[in-house]
Design a protein around this motif. Structure first.
Motif, PDB file in Angstrom:
ATOM      1  N   HIS A  28       0.699  -1.176   0.166  1.00 19.00           N
ATOM      2  CA  HIS A  28      -0.326  -0.122   0.506  1.00 19.00           C
ATOM      3  C   HIS A  28       0.795   1.369  -0.270  1.00 19.00           C
ATOM      4  O   HIS A  28       0.555   2.274  -0.616  1.00 19.00           O
ATOM      5  CB  HIS A  28      -0.777  -0.335   1.057  1.00 19.00           C
ATOM      6  N   GLN A  29       2.490   1.406   0.278  1.00 17.99           N
ATOM      7  CA  GLN A  29       2.699   2.749   0.546  1.00 17.99           C
ATOM      8  C   GLN A  29       2.928   2.845  -1.032  1.00 17.99           C
ATOM      9  O   GLN A  29       2.936   4.380  -1.540  1.00 17.99           O
ATOM     10  CB  GLN A  29       4.340   2.312   0.787  1.00 17.99           C
ATOM     11  N   PRO A  30       3.055   2.023  -2.147  1.00 13.43           N
ATOM     12  CA  PRO A  30       4.067   2.406  -3.327  1.00 13.43           C
ATOM     13  C   PRO A  30       2.350   2.753  -4.280  1.00 13.43           C
ATOM     14  O   PRO A  30       1.627   3.872  -5.013  1.00 13.43           O
ATOM     15  CB  PRO A  30       4.033   1.343  -4.135  1.00 13.43           C
ATOM     16  N   GLU A  31       0.995   2.175  -3.401  1.00 12.71           N
ATOM     17  CA  GLU A  31      -0.306   2.211  -4.191  1.00 12.71           C
ATOM     18  C   GLU A  31      -0.697   4.044  -3.637  1.00 12.71           C
ATOM     19  O   GLU A  31      -0.986   4.498  -4.893  1.00 12.71           O
ATOM     20  CB  GLU A  31      -1.484   1.532  -3.851  1.00 12.71           C
ATOM     21  N   ILE A  32      -0.382   4.258  -1.817  1.00 10.28           N
ATOM     22  CA  ILE A  32      -0.371   5.899  -2.079  1.00 10.28           C
ATOM     23  C   ILE A  32       0.044   6.625  -2.707  1.00 10.28           C
ATOM     24  O   ILE A  32      -0.414   8.337  -3.134  1.00 10.28           O
ATOM     25  CB  ILE A  32      -0.459   5.215  -0.823  1.00 10.28           C
ATOM     26  N   SER A  33       1.202   6.354  -2.929  1.00 13.03           N
ATOM     27  CA  SER A  33       2.366   7.241  -3.044  1.00 13.03           C
ATOM     28  C   SER A  33       1.959   7.246  -4.710  1.00 13.03           C
ATOM     29  O   SER A  33       1.993   9.004  -5.149  1.00 13.03           O
ATOM     30  CB  SER A  33       3.859   6.713  -3.370  1.00 13.03           C
ATOM     31  N   ALA A  34       1.786   6.517  -5.173  1.00 14.97           N
ATOM     32  CA  ALA A  34       1.301   6.811  -6.769  1.00 14.97           C
ATOM     33  C   ALA A  34       0.177   7.614  -7.401  1.00 14.97           C
ATOM     34  O   ALA A  34       0.560   8.047  -8.176  1.00 14.97           O
ATOM     35  CB  ALA A  34       0.945   5.440  -7.682  1.00 14.97           C
ATOM     36  N   HIS A  35      -0.896   7.267  -6.595  1.00 16.43           N
ATOM     37  CA  HIS A  35      -1.595   8.154  -6.824  1.00 16.43           C
ATOM     38  C   HIS A  35      -2.052   9.370  -6.232  1.00 16.43           C
ATOM     39  O   HIS A  35      -2.973   9.955  -6.255  1.00 16.43           O
ATOM     40  CB  HIS A  35      -3.232   6.832  -6.362  1.00 16.43           C
ATOM     41  N   LEU A  36      -1.076   9.658  -4.588  1.00 16.53           N
ATOM     42  CA  LEU A  36      -1.300  10.758  -4.076  1.00 16.53           C
ATOM     43  C   LEU A  36       0.142  12.036  -5.256  1.00 16.53           C
ATOM     44  O   LEU A  36       0.175  12.897  -5.722  1.00 16.53           O
ATOM     45  CB  LEU A  36      -0.761  11.025  -3.191  1.00 16.53           C
ATOM     46  N   GLY A  37       0.576  11.364  -6.038  1.00 15.81           N
ATOM     47  CA  GLY A  37       2.178  12.027  -6.612  1.00 15.81           C
ATOM     48  C   GLY A  37       3.117  12.521  -5.555  1.00 15.81           C
ATOM     49  O   GLY A  37       3.555  13.621  -5.996  1.00 15.81           O
ATOM     50  N   GLN A  38       3.151  11.430  -4.397  1.00 18.83           N
ATOM     51  CA  GLN A  38       3.685  12.028  -3.243  1.00 18.83           C
ATOM     52  C   GLN A  38       4.107  10.955  -2.699  1.00 18.83           C
ATOM     53  O   GLN A  38       3.653  10.518  -2.409  1.00 18.83           O
ATOM     54  CB  GLN A  38       2.833  12.821  -2.606  1.00 18.83           C
ATOM     55  N   ASP A  39       5.480  10.989  -1.963  1.00 19.81           N
ATOM     56  CA  ASP A  39       6.436  10.033  -1.415  1.00 19.81           C
ATOM     57  C   ASP A  39       5.951   9.868  -0.068  1.00 19.81           C
ATOM     58  O   ASP A  39       5.361  10.945   0.163  1.00 19.81           O
ATOM     59  CB  ASP A  39       8.114  10.331  -1.480  1.00 19.81           C
ATOM     60  N   VAL A  40       5.430   9.179   0.553  1.00 20.52           N
ATOM     61  CA  VAL A  40       4.936   9.026   1.791  1.00 20.52           C
ATOM     62  C   VAL A  40       5.825   7.988   2.906  1.00 20.52           C
ATOM     63  O   VAL A  40       6.574   6.648   1.717  1.00 20.52           O
ATOM     64  CB  VAL A  40       3.504   8.566   1.597  1.00 20.52           C
ATOM     65  N   ILE A  41       5.469   8.236   4.046  1.00 21.30           N
ATOM     66  CA  ILE A  41       6.017   6.340   4.876  1.00 21.30           C
ATOM     67  C   ILE A  41       5.222   6.536   5.108  1.00 21.30           C
ATOM     68  O   ILE A  41       4.321   7.198   5.998  1.00 21.30           O
ATOM     69  CB  ILE A  41       7.326   7.017   5.934  1.00 21.30           C
ATOM     70  N   PHE A  42       4.456   4.957   4.848  1.00 23.76           N
ATOM     71  CA  PHE A  42       3.627   4.148   5.750  1.00 23.76           C
ATOM     72  C   PHE A  42       4.135   2.767   6.850  1.00 23.76           C
ATOM     73  O   PHE A  42       4.884   1.885   5.510  1.00 23.76           O
ATOM     74  CB  PHE A  42       3.055   3.790   4.145  1.00 23.76           C
ATOM     75  N   THR A  43       2.643   2.795   7.937  1.00 21.84           N
ATOM     76  CA  THR A  43       3.412   1.653   8.217  1.00 21.84           C
ATOM     77  C   THR A  43       2.074   1.093   9.077  1.00 21.84           C
ATOM     78  O   THR A  43       1.526   1.664   9.572  1.00 21.84           O
ATOM     79  CB  THR A  43       4.764   1.989   9.002  1.00 21.84           C
ATOM     80  N   PRO A  44       1.950  -0.347   8.647  1.00 26.58           N
ATOM     81  CA  PRO A  44       0.469  -0.781   9.017  1.00 26.58           C
ATOM     82  C   PRO A  44       0.559  -1.437  10.286  1.00 26.58           C
ATOM     83  O   PRO A  44       2.166  -1.631  10.221  1.00 26.58           O
ATOM     84  CB  PRO A  44       0.633  -1.456   7.957  1.00 26.58           C
ATOM     85  N   HIS A  45      -0.296  -1.360  10.818  1.00 26.22           N
ATOM     86  CA  HIS A  45      -0.371  -2.166  12.358  1.00 26.22           C
ATOM     87  C   HIS A  45      -1.336  -2.933  12.440  1.00 26.22           C
ATOM     88  O   HIS A  45      -2.789  -2.688  11.840  1.00 26.22           O
ATOM     89  CB  HIS A  45      -0.053  -1.007  13.652  1.00 26.22           C
ATOM     90  N   LEU A  46      -1.103  -4.555  13.191  1.00 28.51           N
ATOM     91  CA  LEU A  46      -2.332  -5.002  13.565  1.00 28.51           C
ATOM     92  C   LEU A  46      -2.879  -4.913  14.804  1.00 28.51           C
ATOM     93  O   LEU A  46      -2.282  -5.124  15.925  1.00 28.51           O
ATOM     94  CB  LEU A  46      -1.915  -6.093  13.217  1.00 28.51           C
TER      95      LEU A  46
END
Ligand SMILES: NC(=O)C1=CN([C@@H]2O[C@H](COP(=O)(O)OP(=O)(O)OC[C@H]3O[C@@H](n4cnc5c(N)ncnc54)[C@H](OP(=O)(O)O)[C@@H]3O)[C@@H](O)[C@H]2O)C=CC1
Ligand SMILES: CC(=O)N[C@@H](CCC(=O)OP(=O)(O)O)C(=O)O
Length: 335
Positions: free
Chosen positions: A214-232
Protein backbone atom coordinates in the motif's frame (compact mmCIF):
# COMPACT_ATOMS: atom_id res chain seq x y z
CA UNK A 1 -32.63 -3.71 -13.01
CA UNK A 2 -28.95 -4.50 -13.51
CA UNK A 3 -28.15 -8.18 -13.15
CA UNK A 4 -25.36 -8.38 -10.57
CA UNK A 5 -22.97 -11.19 -9.71
CA UNK A 6 -20.63 -11.34 -6.71
CA UNK A 7 -17.51 -13.51 -6.90
CA UNK A 8 -15.89 -14.26 -3.55
CA UNK A 9 -19.28 -13.79 -1.92
CA UNK A 10 -18.49 -15.91 1.15
CA UNK A 11 -15.60 -13.67 2.23
CA UNK A 12 -15.86 -10.69 4.52
CA UNK A 13 -16.15 -8.03 1.81
CA UNK A 14 -18.27 -10.35 -0.37
CA UNK A 15 -20.85 -10.73 2.41
CA UNK A 16 -21.05 -6.94 2.84
CA UNK A 17 -21.52 -6.58 -0.93
CA UNK A 18 -24.26 -9.21 -0.82
CA UNK A 19 -26.20 -7.21 1.76
CA UNK A 20 -25.84 -3.96 -0.20
CA UNK A 21 -26.75 -5.44 -3.59
CA UNK A 22 -29.81 -7.04 -1.97
CA UNK A 23 -30.85 -3.63 -0.59
CA UNK A 24 -30.21 -1.73 -3.83
CA UNK A 25 -33.47 -1.03 -5.70
CA UNK A 26 -31.81 -1.03 -9.15
CA UNK A 27 -29.59 -4.11 -8.75
CA UNK A 28 -30.79 -7.69 -9.00
CA UNK A 29 -28.61 -10.28 -7.31
CA UNK A 30 -28.30 -13.11 -9.84
CA UNK A 31 -25.40 -15.13 -8.45
CA UNK A 32 -23.10 -15.58 -5.47
CA UNK A 33 -19.89 -17.41 -6.40
CA UNK A 34 -16.96 -19.06 -4.67
CA UNK A 35 -14.07 -21.03 -6.17
CA UNK A 36 -14.79 -24.11 -8.31
CA UNK A 37 -13.73 -26.50 -5.54
CA UNK A 38 -14.81 -24.47 -2.54
CA UNK A 39 -15.82 -26.37 0.58
CA UNK A 40 -18.67 -23.88 0.91
CA UNK A 41 -20.22 -24.44 -2.54
CA UNK A 42 -23.90 -25.29 -2.21
CA UNK A 43 -24.31 -23.76 1.26
CA UNK A 44 -26.68 -20.83 1.74
CA UNK A 45 -24.57 -17.70 2.31
CA UNK A 46 -26.56 -17.12 5.49
CA UNK A 47 -25.17 -20.37 6.97
CA UNK A 48 -21.74 -18.68 6.93
CA UNK A 49 -22.85 -15.14 7.77
CA UNK A 50 -25.78 -15.53 10.15
CA UNK A 51 -26.64 -11.84 10.08
CA UNK A 52 -27.84 -12.33 6.46
CA UNK A 53 -30.44 -14.96 7.50
CA UNK A 54 -33.87 -14.02 6.24
CA UNK A 55 -32.39 -11.33 3.99
CA UNK A 56 -30.28 -13.38 1.59
CA UNK A 57 -30.35 -17.16 1.85
CA UNK A 58 -29.23 -17.88 -1.71
CA UNK A 59 -26.64 -20.66 -2.17
CA UNK A 60 -22.98 -20.09 -2.91
CA UNK A 61 -22.21 -21.52 -6.33
CA UNK A 62 -18.89 -22.86 -7.62
CA UNK A 63 -17.42 -20.61 -10.33
CA UNK A 64 -16.69 -23.06 -13.14
CA UNK A 65 -17.25 -21.27 -16.42
CA UNK A 66 -16.52 -17.55 -16.07
CA UNK A 67 -17.71 -16.66 -19.57
CA UNK A 68 -21.09 -18.38 -19.03
CA UNK A 69 -21.58 -16.51 -15.75
CA UNK A 70 -20.53 -13.29 -17.50
CA UNK A 71 -23.22 -13.76 -20.14
CA UNK A 72 -25.99 -13.45 -17.55
CA UNK A 73 -24.49 -10.42 -15.73
CA UNK A 74 -24.43 -6.67 -16.31
CA UNK A 75 -22.30 -5.90 -13.25
CA UNK A 76 -19.68 -8.13 -11.64
CA UNK A 77 -18.22 -7.49 -8.21
CA UNK A 78 -14.92 -9.26 -7.57
CA UNK A 79 -14.22 -9.78 -3.87
CA UNK A 80 -11.41 -12.17 -4.66
CA UNK A 81 -7.66 -12.38 -4.06
CA UNK A 82 -5.44 -10.27 -6.36
CA UNK A 83 -4.30 -13.23 -8.48
CA UNK A 84 -7.87 -14.47 -8.97
CA UNK A 85 -9.17 -11.02 -9.98
CA UNK A 86 -6.20 -10.62 -12.31
CA UNK A 87 -7.17 -13.82 -14.13
CA UNK A 88 -10.96 -13.51 -14.27
CA UNK A 89 -11.67 -9.76 -14.63
CA UNK A 90 -10.68 -9.77 -18.35
CA UNK A 91 -13.00 -12.74 -19.00
CA UNK A 92 -15.97 -10.87 -17.55
CA UNK A 93 -14.98 -7.70 -19.42
CA UNK A 94 -14.95 -9.65 -22.68
CA UNK A 95 -18.62 -10.44 -21.98
CA UNK A 96 -19.32 -6.68 -21.75
CA UNK A 97 -19.82 -6.78 -17.99
CA UNK A 98 -18.93 -3.73 -15.92
CA UNK A 99 -16.42 -4.96 -13.34
CA UNK A 100 -15.72 -3.54 -9.88
CA UNK A 101 -12.62 -5.24 -8.51
CA UNK A 102 -11.93 -4.98 -4.79
CA UNK A 103 -8.46 -6.50 -5.10
CA UNK A 104 -5.19 -4.79 -5.92
CA UNK A 105 -4.87 -6.41 -9.36
CA UNK A 106 -5.61 -3.28 -11.41
CA UNK A 107 -4.81 -0.39 -9.07
CA UNK A 108 -1.33 0.75 -10.00
CA UNK A 109 0.19 1.30 -13.43
CA UNK A 110 3.98 1.16 -13.39
CA UNK A 111 6.87 -1.03 -14.39
CA UNK A 112 7.79 -3.76 -11.91
CA UNK A 113 5.02 -2.82 -9.46
CA UNK A 114 3.27 -6.19 -9.70
CA UNK A 115 6.40 -8.39 -9.62
CA UNK A 116 7.87 -6.33 -6.77
CA UNK A 117 4.80 -5.98 -4.55
CA UNK A 118 2.39 -8.75 -5.58
CA UNK A 119 4.81 -11.45 -6.71
CA UNK A 120 3.39 -11.89 -10.20
CA UNK A 121 3.96 -10.48 -13.66
CA UNK A 122 0.86 -8.63 -14.86
CA UNK A 123 -0.54 -10.29 -17.99
CA UNK A 124 -3.28 -7.81 -18.85
CA UNK A 125 -1.51 -4.51 -19.50
CA UNK A 126 -4.31 -3.26 -21.73
CA UNK A 127 -6.91 -3.62 -18.97
CA UNK A 128 -4.47 -2.24 -16.41
CA UNK A 129 -4.16 0.87 -18.58
CA UNK A 130 -7.93 1.20 -18.92
CA UNK A 131 -8.74 0.54 -15.28
CA UNK A 132 -9.99 3.54 -13.31
CA UNK A 133 -8.96 4.00 -9.68
CA UNK A 134 -12.15 4.07 -7.65
CA UNK A 135 -11.36 6.68 -5.00
CA UNK A 136 -14.99 7.79 -5.18
CA UNK A 137 -14.80 11.35 -3.87
CA UNK A 138 -11.88 12.23 -6.15
CA UNK A 139 -12.37 10.32 -9.39
CA UNK A 140 -16.06 10.69 -10.11
CA UNK A 141 -15.80 11.75 -13.77
CA UNK A 142 -13.55 8.81 -14.70
CA UNK A 143 -15.55 6.28 -12.67
CA UNK A 144 -18.71 7.38 -14.49
CA UNK A 145 -17.15 6.16 -17.78
CA UNK A 146 -15.29 3.08 -16.57
CA UNK A 147 -15.69 -0.55 -17.64
CA UNK A 148 -13.24 -1.69 -14.97
CA UNK A 149 -12.95 0.05 -11.60
CA UNK A 150 -10.06 -0.84 -9.30
CA UNK A 151 -11.48 -0.11 -5.86
CA UNK A 152 -8.66 1.27 -3.64
CA UNK A 153 -7.17 -0.66 -0.74
CA UNK A 154 -8.38 0.01 2.78
CA UNK A 155 -5.26 1.78 4.10
CA UNK A 156 -4.89 3.80 0.87
CA UNK A 157 -8.51 4.98 1.19
CA UNK A 158 -8.06 6.25 4.75
CA UNK A 159 -4.66 7.79 3.97
CA UNK A 160 -5.46 9.46 0.67
CA UNK A 161 -8.77 10.95 1.76
CA UNK A 162 -6.92 12.79 4.55
CA UNK A 163 -3.85 13.92 2.58
CA UNK A 164 -5.28 14.69 -0.84
CA UNK A 165 -6.99 18.01 -0.01
CA UNK A 166 -3.71 19.38 1.41
CA UNK A 167 -1.62 18.14 -1.51
CA UNK A 168 -4.07 19.43 -4.13
CA UNK A 169 -4.08 22.84 -2.42
CA UNK A 170 -0.25 22.88 -2.40
CA UNK A 171 -0.11 23.18 1.41
CA UNK A 172 2.50 20.51 2.14
CA UNK A 173 6.28 20.78 2.05
CA UNK A 174 6.78 18.27 -0.78
CA UNK A 175 10.35 17.47 0.31
CA UNK A 176 9.24 16.04 3.66
CA UNK A 177 7.44 12.76 3.17
CA UNK A 178 4.20 12.49 5.16
CA UNK A 179 4.41 9.73 7.78
CA UNK A 180 1.35 7.47 7.97
CA UNK A 181 0.88 5.12 10.92
CA UNK A 182 -2.29 3.09 10.60
CA UNK A 183 -3.92 0.36 12.69
CA UNK A 184 -6.31 -2.14 11.14
CA UNK A 185 -8.72 -4.66 12.59
CA UNK A 186 -8.11 -8.31 11.78
CA UNK A 187 -10.90 -8.59 9.19
CA UNK A 188 -8.53 -6.64 6.92
CA UNK A 189 -6.72 -9.90 6.32
CA UNK A 190 -9.83 -11.72 5.09
CA UNK A 191 -11.78 -14.71 6.40
CA UNK A 192 -9.33 -17.49 5.56
CA UNK A 193 -7.60 -18.92 8.63
CA UNK A 194 -3.91 -18.16 9.10
CA UNK A 195 -1.52 -18.37 12.03
CA UNK A 196 -0.84 -14.63 12.00
CA UNK A 197 -4.54 -13.90 12.41
CA UNK A 198 -5.50 -16.54 14.91
CA UNK A 199 -7.04 -15.35 18.21
CA UNK A 200 -4.08 -16.10 20.47
CA UNK A 201 -1.48 -14.71 18.06
CA UNK A 202 -3.02 -11.30 17.36
CA UNK A 203 -1.48 -8.56 19.44
CA UNK A 204 -0.76 -4.94 18.51
CA UNK A 205 2.23 -4.80 16.22
CA UNK A 206 3.62 -3.11 13.15
CA UNK A 207 4.11 -5.26 10.05
CA UNK A 208 5.20 -4.79 6.45
CA UNK A 209 7.69 -2.13 7.58
CA UNK A 210 9.09 -0.32 4.49
CA UNK A 211 7.65 -3.08 2.30
CA UNK A 212 3.85 -3.04 2.35
CA UNK A 213 2.21 -2.87 -1.10
CA UNK A 214 0.00 0.00 0.00
CA UNK A 215 2.98 2.38 0.28
CA UNK A 216 3.50 2.54 -3.50
CA UNK A 217 -0.27 2.54 -4.09
CA UNK A 218 -0.65 5.61 -1.87
CA UNK A 219 2.42 7.35 -3.33
CA UNK A 220 1.42 6.67 -6.93
CA UNK A 221 -2.07 8.09 -6.56
CA UNK A 222 -1.10 11.05 -4.38
CA UNK A 223 1.92 11.93 -6.54
CA UNK A 224 3.84 12.25 -3.26
CA UNK A 225 6.20 9.82 -1.57
CA UNK A 226 5.10 8.73 1.88
CA UNK A 227 6.33 6.60 4.76
CA UNK A 228 3.60 4.08 5.55
CA UNK A 229 3.58 1.67 8.48
CA UNK A 230 0.58 -0.61 8.98
CA UNK A 231 -0.27 -2.17 12.35
CA UNK A 232 -2.52 -5.06 13.24
CA UNK A 233 -4.81 -4.41 16.22
CA UNK A 234 -6.77 -6.92 18.27
CA UNK A 235 -10.20 -5.80 17.16
CA UNK A 236 -12.41 -7.00 14.33
CA UNK A 237 -12.94 -4.09 12.01
CA UNK A 238 -11.91 -0.51 11.30
CA UNK A 239 -8.79 1.43 10.38
CA UNK A 240 -7.39 4.46 12.13
CA UNK A 241 -4.61 6.28 10.26
CA UNK A 242 -2.63 8.95 12.09
CA UNK A 243 -0.65 11.04 9.64
CA UNK A 244 2.06 13.59 10.36
CA UNK A 245 3.11 16.00 7.61
CA UNK A 246 5.15 19.18 7.26
CA UNK A 247 3.38 22.25 5.94
CA UNK A 248 4.93 24.51 3.33
CA UNK A 249 6.43 27.75 4.63
CA UNK A 250 3.85 30.18 5.96
CA UNK A 251 0.83 27.84 5.72
CA UNK A 252 -1.65 28.50 8.53
CA UNK A 253 -4.13 26.40 10.46
CA UNK A 254 -6.93 28.35 8.77
CA UNK A 255 -5.65 27.31 5.31
CA UNK A 256 -5.51 23.66 6.36
CA UNK A 257 -9.07 23.83 7.67
CA UNK A 258 -10.27 25.60 4.56
CA UNK A 259 -8.73 22.97 2.25
CA UNK A 260 -10.32 20.06 4.12
CA UNK A 261 -13.68 21.73 4.59
CA UNK A 262 -13.83 22.79 0.93
CA UNK A 263 -12.88 19.31 -0.26
CA UNK A 264 -15.52 17.58 1.81
CA UNK A 265 -18.27 20.19 2.22
CA UNK A 266 -20.47 18.40 -0.32
CA UNK A 267 -19.42 14.78 0.16
CA UNK A 268 -21.81 13.09 2.58
CA UNK A 269 -19.62 10.03 3.13
CA UNK A 270 -16.46 11.91 4.10
CA UNK A 271 -16.95 13.94 7.24
CA UNK A 272 -14.40 16.69 7.92
CA UNK A 273 -14.71 16.81 11.69
CA UNK A 274 -12.86 20.07 12.15
CA UNK A 275 -9.69 21.42 13.68
CA UNK A 276 -8.53 19.83 16.94
CA UNK A 277 -11.00 16.99 16.45
CA UNK A 278 -9.79 13.42 16.35
CA UNK A 279 -11.41 10.66 14.29
CA UNK A 280 -12.37 7.49 16.11
CA UNK A 281 -13.25 3.99 15.03
CA UNK A 282 -16.48 3.76 16.98
CA UNK A 283 -18.04 6.48 14.83
CA UNK A 284 -17.38 4.69 11.54
CA UNK A 285 -17.50 0.95 12.27
CA UNK A 286 -20.29 -0.76 10.30
CA UNK A 287 -20.75 2.42 8.20
CA UNK A 288 -19.63 3.78 4.83
CA UNK A 289 -18.21 6.98 6.34
CA UNK A 290 -14.66 8.28 6.55
CA UNK A 291 -14.09 10.72 9.41
CA UNK A 292 -11.13 13.12 9.31
CA UNK A 293 -9.81 15.35 12.09
CA UNK A 294 -6.71 17.56 12.14
CA UNK A 295 -4.52 19.74 14.35
CA UNK A 296 -1.77 22.19 13.43
CA UNK A 297 1.22 23.27 15.48
CA UNK A 298 3.93 25.43 13.96
CA UNK A 299 4.83 23.87 10.62
CA UNK A 300 3.29 20.46 11.25
CA UNK A 301 -0.16 19.01 10.76
CA UNK A 302 -1.41 15.79 12.31
CA UNK A 303 -4.43 14.25 10.60
CA UNK A 304 -6.52 11.36 11.86
CA UNK A 305 -8.65 9.37 9.45
CA UNK A 306 -11.01 6.54 10.38
CA UNK A 307 -12.96 4.12 8.20
CA UNK A 308 -14.50 0.67 8.34
CA UNK A 309 -12.03 -1.38 6.31
CA UNK A 310 -14.74 -3.68 4.95
CA UNK A 311 -17.05 -0.82 3.92
CA UNK A 312 -15.46 2.53 2.99
CA UNK A 313 -12.19 0.59 2.63
CA UNK A 314 -13.76 -1.93 0.24
CA UNK A 315 -17.44 -2.91 -0.26
CA UNK A 316 -19.29 0.38 0.26
CA UNK A 317 -16.71 2.25 -1.80
CA UNK A 318 -17.40 -0.28 -4.57
CA UNK A 319 -21.10 0.50 -4.14
CA UNK A 320 -20.34 4.24 -4.37
CA UNK A 321 -18.59 3.48 -7.66
CA UNK A 322 -21.61 1.55 -8.96
CA UNK A 323 -23.89 4.45 -8.02
CA UNK A 324 -21.60 6.89 -9.84
CA UNK A 325 -21.13 4.63 -12.86
CA UNK A 326 -24.84 4.05 -13.44
CA UNK A 327 -26.15 7.43 -12.30
CA UNK A 328 -27.95 6.16 -9.19
CA UNK A 329 -28.42 8.39 -6.18
CA UNK A 330 -25.01 8.46 -4.41
CA UNK A 331 -26.02 7.01 -1.05
CA UNK A 332 -28.20 4.17 -2.38
CA UNK A 333 -27.67 0.96 -0.37
CA UNK A 334 -24.94 2.67 1.67
CA UNK A 335 -26.75 4.89 4.19
N1 LIG B 1 -10.75 -7.41 4.03
C1 LIG B 1 -10.55 -6.12 3.79
O1 LIG B 1 -10.62 -5.27 4.69
C2 LIG B 1 -10.25 -5.65 2.41
C3 LIG B 1 -10.06 -6.53 1.37
N2 LIG B 1 -9.75 -6.06 0.12
C4 LIG B 1 -9.53 -6.98 -0.99
O2 LIG B 1 -10.79 -7.54 -1.37
C5 LIG B 1 -10.62 -8.88 -1.80
C6 LIG B 1 -11.49 -9.79 -0.93
O3 LIG B 1 -11.08 -9.65 0.42
P1 LIG B 1 -11.78 -10.41 1.63
O4 LIG B 1 -13.25 -10.33 1.51
O5 LIG B 1 -11.12 -9.92 2.85
O6 LIG B 1 -11.32 -11.93 1.33
P2 LIG B 1 -11.78 -13.29 1.99
O7 LIG B 1 -10.57 -14.13 2.13
O8 LIG B 1 -12.61 -13.04 3.20
O9 LIG B 1 -12.73 -13.93 0.85
C7 LIG B 1 -12.23 -14.36 -0.39
C8 LIG B 1 -13.36 -14.97 -1.18
O10 LIG B 1 -12.90 -15.41 -2.45
C9 LIG B 1 -13.33 -16.77 -2.68
N3 LIG B 1 -12.40 -17.36 -3.63
C10 LIG B 1 -11.15 -17.83 -3.42
N4 LIG B 1 -10.60 -18.28 -4.57
C11 LIG B 1 -11.53 -18.08 -5.55
C12 LIG B 1 -11.57 -18.37 -6.95
N5 LIG B 1 -10.53 -18.91 -7.58
N6 LIG B 1 -12.71 -18.06 -7.63
C13 LIG B 1 -13.77 -17.51 -7.00
N7 LIG B 1 -13.79 -17.23 -5.66
C14 LIG B 1 -12.68 -17.50 -4.96
C15 LIG B 1 -13.34 -17.34 -1.27
O11 LIG B 1 -14.14 -18.51 -1.17
P3 LIG B 1 -13.51 -19.98 -1.33
O12 LIG B 1 -12.10 -19.94 -0.85
O13 LIG B 1 -14.41 -20.86 -0.50
O14 LIG B 1 -13.61 -20.28 -2.78
C16 LIG B 1 -14.01 -16.17 -0.54
O15 LIG B 1 -15.40 -16.16 -0.83
C17 LIG B 1 -9.11 -9.19 -1.69
O16 LIG B 1 -8.49 -8.92 -2.90
C18 LIG B 1 -8.65 -8.17 -0.64
O17 LIG B 1 -7.29 -7.88 -0.80
C19 LIG B 1 -9.68 -4.72 -0.15
C20 LIG B 1 -9.87 -3.80 0.84
C21 LIG B 1 -10.15 -4.20 2.22
C1 LIG C 1 -4.94 -6.33 8.47
C2 LIG C 1 -4.48 -6.74 7.08
O1 LIG C 1 -3.86 -7.78 6.91
N1 LIG C 1 -4.78 -5.93 6.09
C3 LIG C 1 -4.44 -6.19 4.72
C4 LIG C 1 -4.93 -5.08 3.82
C5 LIG C 1 -6.25 -5.36 3.19
C6 LIG C 1 -6.59 -4.44 2.01
O2 LIG C 1 -6.76 -3.27 1.92
O3 LIG C 1 -6.68 -4.92 0.93
P1 LIG C 1 -5.89 -5.08 -0.43
O4 LIG C 1 -5.13 -6.30 -0.17
O5 LIG C 1 -6.98 -5.25 -1.39
O6 LIG C 1 -5.04 -3.96 -0.83
C7 LIG C 1 -2.93 -6.30 4.54
O7 LIG C 1 -2.17 -5.63 5.20
O8 LIG C 1 -2.53 -7.03 3.63
Amino acid sequence: MLKTVIVGASGYTGAELTRMVHQHPSLELVGLYVSANSADAGKPISDLHGWLKGQVDAPLQPLKDVSEVGKKADVVLLATAHEVSHDIAPLFLEQQCTVMDLSGAFRVKGDNFYPDYYGFEHQHGEWLDKAVYGLAEWNEAEIAQADLVAVPGCYPTASQLALKPLIEAGLLDGKQWPVINAVSGVSGAGRKASMANSFCEVSLNAYGIFSHRHQPEISAHLGQDVIFTPHLGNFKRGILATITAKLADGVTEAQVSEALENAYGDTPLVRALGVNQSAKLQSVQQTGYCDIGWSVQGQHVILTSAIDNLLKGAASQAMQCINIRFGFSPLTAIV
